[in-house]
Design a protein around this motif. Structure first.
Motif, mmCIF file in Angstrom:
data_model
loop_
_atom_site.group_PDB
_atom_site.id
_atom_site.type_symbol
_atom_site.label_atom_id
_atom_site.label_comp_id
_atom_site.label_asym_id
_atom_site.label_seq_id
_atom_site.Cartn_x
_atom_site.Cartn_y
_atom_site.Cartn_z
ATOM 1 N N ALA A 98 0.813 -1.213 0.000
ATOM 2 C CA ALA A 98 0.000 0.000 0.000
ATOM 3 C C ALA A 98 0.845 1.260 0.000
ATOM 4 O O ALA A 98 0.361 2.336 -0.364
ATOM 5 C CB ALA A 98 -0.934 0.010 1.211
ATOM 6 N N ASP A 99 2.125 1.152 0.387
ATOM 7 C CA ASP A 99 3.011 2.307 0.483
ATOM 8 C C ASP A 99 4.084 2.302 -0.607
ATOM 9 O O ASP A 99 5.030 3.089 -0.557
ATOM 10 C CB ASP A 99 3.683 2.323 1.860
ATOM 11 N N ALA A 100 3.946 1.433 -1.599
ATOM 12 C CA ALA A 100 5.000 1.235 -2.589
ATOM 13 C C ALA A 100 4.812 2.040 -3.869
ATOM 14 O O ALA A 100 5.611 1.915 -4.794
ATOM 15 C CB ALA A 100 5.103 -0.252 -2.947
ATOM 16 N N LEU A 101 3.775 2.880 -3.927
ATOM 17 C CA LEU A 101 3.510 3.611 -5.165
ATOM 18 C C LEU A 101 4.687 4.490 -5.575
ATOM 19 O O LEU A 101 5.081 4.507 -6.751
ATOM 20 C CB LEU A 101 2.257 4.473 -5.009
ATOM 21 N N GLY A 102 5.267 5.237 -4.627
ATOM 22 C CA GLY A 102 6.381 6.124 -4.955
ATOM 23 C C GLY A 102 7.580 5.396 -5.526
ATOM 24 O O GLY A 102 8.045 5.720 -6.631
ATOM 25 N N PRO A 103 8.122 4.392 -4.813
ATOM 26 C CA PRO A 103 9.268 3.655 -5.347
ATOM 27 C C PRO A 103 8.972 2.970 -6.685
ATOM 28 O O PRO A 103 9.836 2.929 -7.569
ATOM 29 C CB PRO A 103 9.554 2.620 -4.248
ATOM 30 N N ARG A 104 7.764 2.443 -6.845
ATOM 31 C CA ARG A 104 7.422 1.779 -8.114
ATOM 32 C C ARG A 104 7.322 2.786 -9.255
ATOM 33 O O ARG A 104 7.684 2.495 -10.386
ATOM 34 C CB ARG A 104 6.105 1.014 -7.956
ATOM 35 N N THR A 105 6.827 3.997 -8.963
ATOM 36 C CA THR A 105 6.719 5.020 -10.001
ATOM 37 C C THR A 105 8.097 5.462 -10.476
ATOM 38 O O THR A 105 8.312 5.692 -11.674
ATOM 39 C CB THR A 105 5.926 6.234 -9.478
ATOM 40 N N VAL A 106 9.045 5.601 -9.549
ATOM 41 C CA VAL A 106 10.398 6.019 -9.908
ATOM 42 C C VAL A 106 11.006 5.088 -10.951
ATOM 43 O O VAL A 106 11.777 5.516 -11.821
ATOM 44 C CB VAL A 106 11.273 6.097 -8.638
ATOM 45 N N GLN A 107 10.656 3.813 -10.893
ATOM 46 C CA GLN A 107 11.174 2.855 -11.863
ATOM 47 C C GLN A 107 10.672 3.132 -13.280
ATOM 48 O O GLN A 107 11.242 2.627 -14.255
ATOM 49 C CB GLN A 107 10.789 1.432 -11.452
ATOM 50 N N LYS A 108 9.616 3.939 -13.400
ATOM 51 C CA LYS A 108 9.020 4.245 -14.704
ATOM 52 C C LYS A 108 9.415 5.627 -15.229
ATOM 53 O O LYS A 108 8.907 6.060 -16.264
ATOM 54 C CB LYS A 108 7.496 4.166 -14.602
ATOM 55 N N ILE A 109 10.298 6.335 -14.512
ATOM 56 C CA ILE A 109 10.665 7.691 -14.910
ATOM 57 C C ILE A 109 11.784 7.657 -15.953
ATOM 58 O O ILE A 109 12.760 6.910 -15.815
ATOM 59 C CB ILE A 109 11.101 8.525 -13.678
ATOM 60 N N PHE A 110 11.654 8.499 -16.973
ATOM 61 C CA PHE A 110 12.675 8.655 -18.005
ATOM 62 C C PHE A 110 13.767 9.560 -17.446
ATOM 63 O O PHE A 110 13.618 10.771 -17.380
ATOM 64 C CB PHE A 110 12.048 9.249 -19.269
ATOM 65 N N VAL A 111 14.869 8.949 -17.011
ATOM 66 C CA VAL A 111 15.974 9.669 -16.383
ATOM 67 C C VAL A 111 16.929 10.160 -17.462
ATOM 68 O O VAL A 111 17.385 9.380 -18.311
ATOM 69 C CB VAL A 111 16.713 8.758 -15.386
ATOM 70 N N THR A 112 17.241 11.457 -17.425
ATOM 71 C CA THR A 112 18.085 12.056 -18.468
ATOM 72 C C THR A 112 19.327 12.733 -17.906
ATOM 73 O O THR A 112 20.068 13.367 -18.642
ATOM 74 C CB THR A 112 17.274 13.084 -19.275
ATOM 75 N N MET A 113 19.548 12.627 -16.600
ATOM 76 C CA MET A 113 20.737 13.208 -15.977
ATOM 77 C C MET A 113 21.733 12.110 -15.651
ATOM 78 O O MET A 113 21.385 10.930 -15.568
ATOM 79 C CB MET A 113 20.367 13.971 -14.697
ATOM 80 N N GLY A 114 23.002 12.509 -15.460
ATOM 81 C CA GLY A 114 24.021 11.554 -15.064
ATOM 82 C C GLY A 114 25.152 11.499 -16.062
ATOM 83 O O GLY A 114 25.066 11.999 -17.189
ATOM 84 N N ALA A 115 26.253 10.838 -15.640
ATOM 85 C CA ALA A 115 27.450 10.756 -16.487
ATOM 86 C C ALA A 115 27.165 10.068 -17.816
ATOM 87 O O ALA A 115 27.760 10.382 -18.837
ATOM 88 C CB ALA A 115 28.558 10.018 -15.731
ATOM 89 N N GLY A 116 26.251 9.115 -17.781
ATOM 90 C CA GLY A 116 25.940 8.389 -19.009
ATOM 91 C C GLY A 116 24.860 9.039 -19.849
ATOM 92 O O GLY A 116 24.435 8.487 -20.858
ATOM 93 N N HIS A 117 24.379 10.209 -19.410
ATOM 94 C CA HIS A 117 23.313 10.907 -20.130
ATOM 95 C C HIS A 117 23.741 12.349 -20.388
ATOM 96 O O HIS A 117 23.359 13.254 -19.650
ATOM 97 C CB HIS A 117 22.004 10.895 -19.332
ATOM 98 N N PRO A 118 24.577 12.595 -21.399
ATOM 99 C CA PRO A 118 24.959 13.976 -21.702
ATOM 100 C C PRO A 118 23.748 14.793 -22.116
ATOM 101 O O PRO A 118 22.753 14.251 -22.601
ATOM 102 C CB PRO A 118 25.942 13.812 -22.877
ATOM 103 N N PRO A 119 23.789 16.123 -21.889
ATOM 104 C CA PRO A 119 22.641 16.964 -22.230
ATOM 105 C C PRO A 119 22.245 16.827 -23.690
ATOM 106 O O PRO A 119 23.088 16.791 -24.579
ATOM 107 C CB PRO A 119 23.148 18.380 -21.921
ATOM 108 N N VAL A 120 20.951 16.732 -23.935
ATOM 109 C CA VAL A 120 20.408 16.642 -25.293
ATOM 110 C C VAL A 120 19.466 17.811 -25.502
ATOM 111 O O VAL A 120 18.585 18.059 -24.655
ATOM 112 C CB VAL A 120 19.655 15.315 -25.512
ATOM 113 N N LYS A 121 19.641 18.549 -26.555
ATOM 114 C CA LYS A 121 18.805 19.707 -26.823
ATOM 115 C C LYS A 121 17.336 19.296 -26.907
ATOM 116 O O LYS A 121 16.994 18.343 -27.600
ATOM 117 C CB LYS A 121 19.233 20.378 -28.130
ATOM 118 N N GLY A 122 16.488 20.013 -26.186
ATOM 119 C CA GLY A 122 15.055 19.728 -26.204
ATOM 120 C C GLY A 122 14.625 18.686 -25.195
ATOM 121 O O GLY A 122 13.428 18.428 -25.063
#
Length: 259
Positions: A98-122
């Motif tokens: 019943a309290d797992a909605l937040g952690p489960r949602t994070v798994q579905k987020i399109f992550v675009t930051m980090g060393a392996g994700h250089p900035p992309v225009k737009g």
């Protein structure tokens, strides 16, 4: 006082509203949208804007429900700064369904930051994390959120959490967004994050997954199909957040990117 995180259960257009509160409801397709605006302090909910979207049970919805996702994304986007990095925080205990909605949602987020994700225009920079509970980390949610905000320096924080309703028929059927921060209705809750504490806009997003039972303060009621509500609700919220943050990408593209 009813124990609920849902502003529209306390203030509706059909009732006499206290001074400083406005409420309006409209139906768009199969989705009922209620907007509540609280312009003063001292009421049952903090001052700010609340938007609820009432939909068919999220246990039968997922990231393919384009109509619901588009409407949810539009409402969420209106609460966010127009540009800049965003941090998505999945609040809750992944081991308690019943309290797992937040952690489960994070798994579905399109992550675009980090060393392996250089900035992309737009493409908007986005980071996402589920910090866990203090019993596991030894740190409070406020400490962890503060440290993450100082390191990431986002323009806004989106907190995703399971919500409490006072109406059993709304469990797993309603999404709520607010710009008031994370302010749980449960007395003594340690899940309190807002702009005053963190120094940036804090947007709360969630789905009601439980209500307090009338028989006793230590009992809660959850939907019968709770596992499905959490799974599909996380997919739906994740898709809506992704679409709100990345309007140049289609829902299909975003779903492909997050797998």
């Amino acid at each position: 006082m009813r124990l609920t995180d849902m502003a529209d259960e306390l203030y509706t257009a059909a009732t006499d509203l206290p001074g400083g509160v406005r409420a309006a409801t409209a139906k768009r397709g199969g989705v009922t949208v209620t907007r509540v605006e609280i312009a003063r302090e001292g009421l049952e909910k903090p001052r700010g804007r609340y938007v609820t979207l009432e939909v068919p049970s999220v246990s039968v919805l997922d990231e393919r429900d384009a109509e619901v996702i588009e409407q949810a994304a539009d409402e969420l986007r209106a609460l966010l700064p127009p540009e800049g990095p965003v941090l998505v925080l999945g609040v809750g205990n992944r081991r308690v369904t019943a309290d797992a909605l937040g952690p489960r949602t994070v798994q579905k987020i399109f992550v675009t930051m980090g060393a392996g994700h250089p900035p992309v225009k737009g493409i908007r920079p986005v980071a996402a994390v589920a910090p866990g509970v203090s019993a596991s980390t030894g740190l409070s949610l406020q400490q962890l959120a503060g440290a993450l905000v100082r390191e990431v320096r986002p323009t806004a924080l989106i907190c995703v959490d399971s919500l409490c309703s006072s109406e059993p028929q709304r469990l797993g059927r309603t999404l709520q967004f607010s710009d008031t921060g994370l302010c749980p209705a449960q007395p003594g809750s340690s899940k309190h994050l807002d702009a005053a504490r963190l120094g940036l806009p804090v947007i709360a997003a969630g789905i009601p997954t439980l209500m307090m039972a009338q028989e006793g303060k230590d009992l809660v009621v959850t939907p019968r199909e709770l596992d499905s509500v959490i799974a599909h609700g996380a997919a739906l919220l994740g898709a809506a957040i992704n679409r709100a943050l990345q309007p140049r990408l289609s829902i299909a593209q975003l779903c492909w990117l997050v797998g």
